[in-house]
Motif scaffolding. Structure first.
Motif: not given
Length: 789
Positions: A30-52
């Motif tokens: 997940e860390v690697a994927e978020v870094k990749r998304l930040l490289t290609t996009g301007r706004v990245v949103t992490l979603t999921g249930v509370g506590g995840v």
């Protein structure tokens, strides 16, 4: 832009992220994927249930990529913000942008970020999702190098947003009879580490592995659930925990097809934690959820006692909730005299549901408001006296609670006048922090609703005028002063007329009418003496000292400054006293005694820094710049000019120049640039601007003979600030963080932060390496190895 490897030489990144206090487990993909998304996009949103673990993942990524964002990585916590109208203001405060309320807040924010290469983490957007979406779109369209990383239980929902659904931690393979140590999954590893925190020596063994894995499977790998379960090992064995977990979820899991299993599981776990509490602990849990940013024991006793809980039972109940991991002690505020407690947002929301269901929420909101209304009243009563520093310190961590109390006032028609009184009583809180614009917001809201002639309205008008003057909104300030003067004369209210005269003198000085300003200050002094207001008298004396110095009347300037010191000392007051020292520093410097002037300015600055009075910090820094340039210490002057940029990032308000010594600032900068040359001047300014706020203040307060001295030619310069060198030497003496904090009279959390910075700068991973480095540094030059070798 490659956010993983990109660097910049513009200036050193200023960390604005909390330090991790527990281990970060798993999430490599997940860390690697978020870094990749930040490289290609301007706004990245992490979603999921509370506590995840959305927030924890976002903070880890932000920390990893911080060097790719030379203009900073900033965390904006939105969980405690209920009023969407304050969303932009919250970003302005979190990004430490000096705000000018005469301009729309969104313009201030957009202008600040327009050319910035920065990352903003918007945490917990779900309750403001539409407003966050509009704001994110606005910002990325205006700032081409800005990245936004958001966490939310739902996507923000606009074109260009990239999303990542944060999954639970990986689980053991259910089909593997006896998995290897590495095959049990991240969830088991997290359970083992958190269990080891509460039960030293705990380990996953062949004997308990199956039970641990079944616990993690039942909790679907949700980090919050695993952490809440692990804490039960204080009282239960792993097998007992599993048995009770099995039974409890069979009873409490919802059958709704609209809710995904992970949400059922987390809800069931929190239901179970709720069930483990006593009736009184449940009641306290629900009642503490009314606080927006934590609470201390006194607040719990005042707001949460009664109707089933006696006041003298609160302490034991708080301890019980801490033991059950419902309340968490806020250790990063360890410098406060009283321990503070907070609820994780998921736990807090659960408590709010219970409070609403009980029908007690309106009463608890009112009691919460009453408590903080009284705090504002006490601040006003104690602001001129020996307890003022304590009061400023007590209110700083309560900002979200103060805001929530004010929101309550202005949401209930019959409470609006109370809200205006509270906002006005907090005048000195607004003026000493970064909340100038917010102070204006609340007082404006009250003035719009409370229109009848009253002493409160007159006081609110002059207070708001003062805030406007600082922000250079002179026209609005004058309009308010005209009405305040008319009300004061109509009501015969001398205190209002005294402050109107004082504020009018400030405007006169701004416009260059210094002789008129002197007359107004004298009028203010006479009125304040008549009303017996030592605070007003002392403030008028400060401004009289500055005005007389500007006119070249040294004897009168010195007399006014010393009279102010005498008034302050008679009342044990220290805050206004620092401004008198600053004014005397200006006059002393004007007379040619730079050394004495610098000593006065630094004495003033130390206390202002201790109460986080950014306005005073900036004023004194400008005086020190003039002094350094006037004495020919151009290297230090240039670096202080860079430090001034750091201060301006936190508060951009009317500088001391508005008393018409702008020429001193301009002359200082011009002389310094000419003396050093363009390249050296720019490099020195960048060095100063690259310091964090704490590093900058350490440098400013350092002895000139050390801080301003160029490094020796035969030894590499130390990468550490003077404060960090001091702490490194204490580490070499074998001191713990707690002992260092006690020795230097700083918070343990502050000491821990300095140690982390030292390790990072030196590239070390242990305190022993620091001790060895200090030993080499201190080795006499005639020995075998050179310092640092």
């Amino acid at each position: 832009m490659n956010v993983v490897t990109s660097t910049s030489s513009r200036r050193r990144e200023v960390p604005r992220l909390p330090i991790e206090v527990t281990s970060f487990v798993g999430r490599r993909h997940e860390v690697a994927e978020v870094k990749r998304l930040l490289t290609t996009g301007r706004v990245v949103t992490l979603t999921g249930v509370g506590g995840v673990g959305k927030t924890r993942l976002a903070l880890r990524v932000a920390a990893d990529v911080r060097r790719a964002f030379p203009d900073g990585v900033w965390l904006v916590e939105l969980a405690g913000l209920q009023n969407p109208d304050l969303l932009v203001r919250s970003l302005i405060d979190a990004l430490e942008i000096g705000d000018r309320s005469s301009r729309p807040a969104i313009e201030v924010l957009v202008d600040h970020l327009r050319d910035k290469q920065a990352l903003v983490v918007l945490d917990n957007c779900e309750h403001l999702v539409d407003d966050c979406a509009v704001l994110a779109q606005t910002l990325v369209r205006s700032a081409s190098e800005l990245r936004i990383l958001a966490t939310s239980r739902q996507v923000l929902g606009f074109t260009g947003e990239q999303t990542l659904a944060v999954p639970p931690l990986s689980l053991p393979d259910a089909g593997m009879a006896r998995p290897s140590a590495g095959a049990s999954g991240e969830a088991v590893r997290l359970f083992a580490e958190r269990a080891g925190d509460v039960l030293p020596g705990f380990a996953v063994t062949d004997a308990n592995r199956e039970a641990v894995e079944r616990i993690c499977l039942h909790l679907d790998g949700i980090p919050l659930g695993i952490e809440l379960a692990a804490v039960r090992l204080r009282a239960l064995s792993v097998e007992q925990l599993l048995a009770r977990l099995d039974n409890r979820f069979q009873l409490l899991a919802t059958r709704s097809q609209a809710v995904v299993p992970r949400q059922q599981t987390l809800r069931g776990l929190i239901d179970w934690s709720y069930g483990l509490c006593t009736e009184q602990e449940r009641l306290l849990w629900a009642r503490t959820s009314v606080f927006a940013c934590g609470l201390d024991l006194e607040a719990a006793e005042e707001v949460c006692s009664g109707d089933g809980i006696d006041r003298d039972e609160i302490m034991d109940l708080v301890s019980g909730l801490v033991d059950k991991s419902v309340l968490a002690r806020d250790d990063h505020l360890s410098s406060l005299p009283a321990a503070r407690y907070r609820l994780l947002e998921t736990i807090r929301q659960y408590g709010r549901e219970q409070l609403a269901a009980s029908g007690q929420e309106p009463e608890l909101r009112r009691r919460h408001r009453d408590y903080f209304r009284e705090k504002a009243t006490q601040l006003r009563a104690h602001v001129f006296g020996p307890g003022q520093a304590e009061w400023f310190g007590r209110l700083r961590p309560e900002h979200a609670n103060l805001r929530l109390a004010l929101e309550y006032c202005f949401a209930v028609p019959d409470e609006v006048e109370t809200g205006l009184g509270m906002a006005t009583d907090l005048f000195h809180y607004w003026i000493t922090g970064t909340y100038l614009g917010e102070g204006c917001h609340w007082i404006n809201q009250g003035l719009a609703a409370v229109t009848g002639p009253s002493e409160l309205r007159a006081r609110a008008l002059w207070a708001n005028s003062w805030l406007r003057i600082i922000q250079t909104d002179i026209r609005a300030a004058e309009e308010m002063l005209r009405e305040a003067r008319a009300l004061g004369e109509r009501l015969g209210h001398e205190p209002a007329l005294a402050y109107v005269a004082l504020c009018s003198g400030m405007i006169a000085m701004y416009r260059g009418n210094t002789e008129s300003a002197v007359a107004l200050y004298e009028q203010a002094m006479a009125r304040h003496r008549g009303t017996g207001d030592p605070m007003g008298l002392a403030l008028a004396l400060v401004w009289l000292c500055l005005a007389c110095s500007l006119l070249g009347d040294s004897p009168r300037a010195i007399a006014a400054g010393e009279d102010c010191l005498a008034v302050c000392d008679a009342h044990g007051e220290r805050w206004v006293r620092t401004y008198a020292l600053m004014a005397l520093a200006v006059e002393t410097w004007r007379q040619g005694d730079g050394r004495r002037a610098a000593a006065l300015a630094k004495e003033s600055l130390r206390f202002q820094h201790s109460i986080d009075d950014l306005l005073g910090v900036r004023f004194n820094l400008e005086v020190l710049i003039w002094i350094a340039a006037g004495e020919g210490r151009f290297q230090r002057a240039a670096e202080l000019l860079g430090v001034l940029q750091t201060i301006r990032r936190r508060i951009d308000v009317m500088p001391l120049e508005y008393v018409h010594v702008l020429r001193h600032y301009d002359e200082s900068e011009s002389r310094t640039r000419e003396a050093l040359g363009g390249a050296a001047f720019g490099a020195a300014v960048r060095r100063g601007a690259g310091l964090s706020y704490e590093e900058a203040l350490d440098y400013v307060l350092a002895e000139d003979a050390v801080a301003g001295r160029p490094p020796a030619q035969d030894a590499p310069p130390s990468p550490l600030t003077p404060r960090e060198m001091e702490i490194a030497r204490l580490i070499a003496q074998g001191m713990s963080n707690k002992e260092i904090a006690a020795s230097l009279v700083i918070a343990q959390r502050t000491a821990e932060g300095h140690v982390e910075h030292i390790l990072t700068k030196l590239g070390f991973n242990s305190r022993t390496q620091i001790a060895v480095w200090i030993g080499e540094l201190d080795r006499p030059p005639d020995e075998e190895h050179p310092p640092g070798g």
